[in-house]
Scaffold this active site. Structure first.
Site, short mmCIF file in Angstrom:
data_model
loop_
_atom_site.label_atom_id
_atom_site.label_comp_id
_atom_site.label_asym_id
_atom_site.label_seq_id
_atom_site.Cartn_x
_atom_site.Cartn_y
_atom_site.Cartn_z
N HIS A 269 0.76 -1.24 0.00
CA HIS A 269 0.00 0.00 0.00
C HIS A 269 0.80 1.30 0.00
O HIS A 269 0.56 2.14 -0.85
CB HIS A 269 -1.00 0.04 1.17
CG HIS A 269 -2.15 -0.89 1.01
ND1 HIS A 269 -2.12 -2.18 1.48
CD2 HIS A 269 -3.35 -0.73 0.43
CE1 HIS A 269 -3.26 -2.79 1.20
NE2 HIS A 269 -4.03 -1.92 0.55
N HIS A 379 -6.11 -2.70 8.42
CA HIS A 379 -5.94 -2.55 6.97
C HIS A 379 -5.58 -1.10 6.61
O HIS A 379 -6.32 -0.40 5.93
CB HIS A 379 -7.19 -2.99 6.22
CG HIS A 379 -6.92 -3.28 4.78
ND1 HIS A 379 -6.96 -4.54 4.25
CD2 HIS A 379 -6.58 -2.46 3.75
CE1 HIS A 379 -6.66 -4.50 2.97
NE2 HIS A 379 -6.42 -3.24 2.64
N HIS A 458 -9.50 5.10 0.92
CA HIS A 458 -8.07 4.99 0.58
C HIS A 458 -7.46 6.39 0.48
O HIS A 458 -8.15 7.37 0.20
CB HIS A 458 -7.89 4.26 -0.75
CG HIS A 458 -8.04 2.78 -0.66
ND1 HIS A 458 -9.27 2.18 -0.46
CD2 HIS A 458 -7.13 1.77 -0.72
CE1 HIS A 458 -9.10 0.86 -0.41
NE2 HIS A 458 -7.82 0.59 -0.56
#
Length: 605
Positions: A269, A379, A458
């Site tokens: 990520h 996450h 995100h």
């Protein structure tokens, strides 16, 4: 005599290049030199086939300009070359060649020999570049490589844009050979061929990465998902994959390619560069001792700070900073799309309190939605360092929260629904206000007016250029799954947003100042991945709705096509995009505007 003639005949068939080693003609260069300096080296470092270096031929070069002649109606690429780049590559770096095409490249330069004599030249080169090639995964959803491109709109002001696109191949049989379960848990099953390109506003690929020399799906330490690409202020590219974090220039020259420090594993990520040369890596603990005495490999819940030499100088262990047992969001997540763990057969299904309780009581750990260290409770999908107060801003998908954390490892504020935060964190949740500073009424996870929280978002990035003191602006891509802490009656009711918030860090309030996407509805909905980021050079907001437009067959419970992502760019505050480009049949992760001038024109600092 006959043997002598046979020997001469054999010698005559040997290419004259052999004499470059020595022999009757002496050592010499025996390959084509087109201009007034040296030879061309195509793909000089092995991983960027649409690049080249025109060698300097032993001269000193200066005042260099490169012009890639466009195809009919195409987008030109022009740039000056810095002295730093000329010295580093031993010649003129060429970027932006068309694939499977005989390119015309015009260069202007001043050539100085060892006596000090200088001459100006204008040379034209003909350079063939190969087709784009990525390893196929071997499934029914793959189409033309790397993807189709439908350019719908590009305003003149944005016509010079180049966009770096970080996409992922579909999961392959090759990539599922490796499973890491030591001591237990981890996320190594994220193992897809990379598909990294730079496209222009005409839809042409002008750069791509041939990753094979630095990537191997069968190797634990050379595989994973390439994610978190960023063009740093020095023009170089940083990113990571699996158990590595790396830095390269756009021609493919390696600056560093490092194993993660042994305390950590499973990079994905985000890799953010700080002003002091440090990097913030979103990793996981390779060996975490739980309060129950069990040792686990955690999942996407640690940020490691490393210096320029790769030494770890600090870490943020989120299970000790946040509440790893807050399960409100996890109980309403669509289990069919948990980031890249996409399972169409589970679409629309959620986890009950009983499901989570059974899981938490078990020894099942790894890349699964659940609470506590060793499961995918946080996450974290972006990290953004804020030098103003030496803190980080993170995006936690499975908490549907954007969180600012200080160097003291204390939470400064939480941008997200107040539901489920216990004492110690509940006080840090920002209060929504309107443009006049008046409180906005909220009940549970739903607020009146135009304000909404982000859901499974995100890329939470501070907009430095708009921020001042305690008043900061933060952009995010609000994916929208579990919006309002629930699943909608119909999947088609889901939508995503690109959003910008104004935060008063002193008053602990948040105002929503811009959004886009709600009006596009389900066609623009990206269940996973994606990006929103401010661009200072054009005072714009760039958006990549990276997994929009996948076709799904309700009767079979399977996807019938890969996604069809959208690239959009907006002038600051605009309601409609200045750019809309739709990619076809590809799974997108992130994209952003790429600067060839930053990469090749500026001097090293």
């Amino acid at each position: 005599m006959q043997k002598k003639w046979i020997a001469l005949a054999i010698a005559a068939t040997i290419p004259c290049a052999a004499f470059a080693i020595g022999g009757p003609s002496g050592a010499k260069v025996d390959y084509e030199v087109q201009g007034h300096i040296g030879e061309v080296m195509a793909n000089p470092y092995g991983i960027a086939p649409l690049t080249a270096v025109i060698r300097d031929g032993g001269y000193t070069l200066s005042d260099v300009t490169v012009h890639i002649v466009p195809k009919q109606g195409g987008q030109p690429i022009d740039y000056k070359v810095s002295r730093t780049q000329l010295l580093t590559h031993g010649g003129i770096p060429v970027f932006g060649l068309y694939a499977d095409y005989l390119n015309t490249v015009r260069v202007e330069y001043t050539r100085t020999d060892t006596t000090g004599k200088s001459e100006k030249f204008k040379d034209e080169y003909k350079l063939y570049a190969p087709p784009v090639y990525f390893e196929p995964a071997g499934n029914t959803m793959e189409r033309a490589m790397p993807f189709g491109v439908d350019v719908k709109k590009v305003d003149k002001e944005f016509s010079d844009r180049l966009y770096f696109v970080n996409n992922l191949a579909e999961k392959s049989g090759v990539g599922t050979r490796a499973v890491w379960n030591n001591p237990t848990g981890g996320a190594l099953e994220w193992n897809f061929w990379p598909q990294n390109t730079v496209i222009d506003t005409k839809g042409e690929v002008r750069w791509y990465m041939f990753a094979n020399p630095i990537y191997d799906l069968n190797s634990l330490y050379s595989a994973g998902v390439m994610m978190g690409f960023k063009q740093n202020d020095d023009g170089l590219l940083t990113w990571g994959y699996g158990q590595r974090y790396v830095k390269y220039d756009i021609l493919g020259r390696e600056v560093f390619n490092r194993r993660l420090p042994l305390r950590y594993g499973d990079y994905s990520h985000s890799m953010d560069d700080a002003q002091n040369g440090h990097y913030f890596l979103r990793v996981a603990s390779s060996n975490w001792k739980r309060s129950d005495g069990k040792n686990v490999r955690t999942v996407r819940d640690v940020i490691a700070e490393v210096d320029a030499n790769g030494n770890v100088v600090d870490e943020f262990r989120l299970a000790e900073i946040l509440d790893p047992y807050r399960d409100n969001v996890m109980k309403v997540l669509d289990q069919g799309a948990v980031c890249l763990n996409i399972d169409a057969s589970q679409a629309g299904k959620t986890l009950s309190s009983e499901d989570l309780a059974k899981l938490d009581a078990s020894d099942k750990f790894g890349d699964i939605v659940g609470t506590g260290p060793g499961r995918n409770w946080a996450h974290v999908n972006s990290v953004d360092y804020d030098p103003e107060d030496d803190s980080i801003i993170i995006s936690s998908r499975h908490q549907s929260a954007i969180v600012k954390i200080g160097r003291d490892k204390k939470v400064k504020w939480i941008l997200g629904s107040p539901e489920g935060w216990k004492k110690g964190w509940a006080e840090k949740v920002l209060k929504p206000v309107d443009a006049k500073g008046n409180p906005i009424k909220c009940e549970g996870s739903k607020c009146e007016g135009d304000f909404d929280w982000t859901w499974t978002q995100h890329t939470a990035f501070k907009i430095d250029e708009k921020s001042k003191g305690d008043i900061i602006y933060v952009s995010a891509f609000d994916n929208g799954d579990a919006r309002g802490m629930e699943q909608p009656a119909l999947p088609e009711m889901k939508y995503s947003r690109s959003v910008v918030y104004k935060i008063d860090q002193k008053k602990m309030t948040v105002e929503q100042v811009w959004e886009y996407g709600k009006e596009r509805g389900h066609e623009w909905y990206s269940p996973v991945t994606s990006l929103t980021e401010y661009q200072a050079d054009k005072d714009s907001v760039f958006v990549y709705s990276a997994t929009a437009g996948a076709n799904f067959d309700l009767s079979t419970g399977a996807f019938t096509s890969a996604p069809n992502p959208f690239i959009n760019e907006f002038k600051w505050g605009a309601k409609e995009p200045s750019v809309e480009i739709q990619l076809k049949n590809c799974t997108g992760y992130q994209a952003w505007p790429f600067s060839v001038q930053k990469a090749l024109s500026q001097e090293a600092k």
